[in-house]
Design an enzyme around this catalytic site. Sequence first.
Site, mmCIF file in Angstrom:
data_model
loop_
_atom_site.group_PDB
_atom_site.id
_atom_site.type_symbol
_atom_site.label_atom_id
_atom_site.label_comp_id
_atom_site.label_asym_id
_atom_site.label_seq_id
_atom_site.Cartn_x
_atom_site.Cartn_y
_atom_site.Cartn_z
ATOM 1 N N CYS A 93 65.319 -61.876 37.837
ATOM 2 C CA CYS A 93 66.790 -62.004 37.812
ATOM 3 C C CYS A 93 67.412 -61.731 36.579
ATOM 4 C CB CYS A 93 67.278 -63.322 38.110
ATOM 5 S SG CYS A 93 68.990 -63.702 38.850
ATOM 6 N N CYS B 9 70.999 -63.049 45.256
ATOM 7 C CA CYS B 9 71.065 -63.930 44.273
ATOM 8 C C CYS B 9 72.582 -63.617 43.446
ATOM 9 C CB CYS B 9 70.133 -64.313 43.218
ATOM 10 S SG CYS B 9 69.681 -62.855 41.955
#
Length: 131
Positions: free
Chosen positions: A119, A65
Amino acid sequence: MQKLEKTLDDWKAMLDPEQYNVCRLKGTERPFSGKYNATKADGVYHCICCNEPLFDSAAKFDSGCGWPSFYQPIGERAMVEIRDVSHGMVRTEVTCAKCDAHLGHVFPDGPPPTGLRYCINSVCLDFVARD
């Protein structure tokens, strides 16, 4: 855990501009730009604002990501989850439980055993290698 409280001026004096923007103003760093995105070293990631341990490197994985990703925090009380409806979407923000620094977001698309993907912005972290 006792909260660490400072004024925004105190944080601004302590952090560099990018750290301040992300940690205190809920910004984000550009994907694939963070210094810990590809780190594979053994150790512990601490909050850049208060030095509280947040993630063990054993829980880090490459999600692709563009930000460092972890499947679990170092402990149940390391961070706080907050519903985030900014930018036209519903997400779960994660902040440091000790100093309320914005760290990033957690998503339900991670690997086993938790199925979660924390994240996290690299600028929010300080890595301490294990001896």
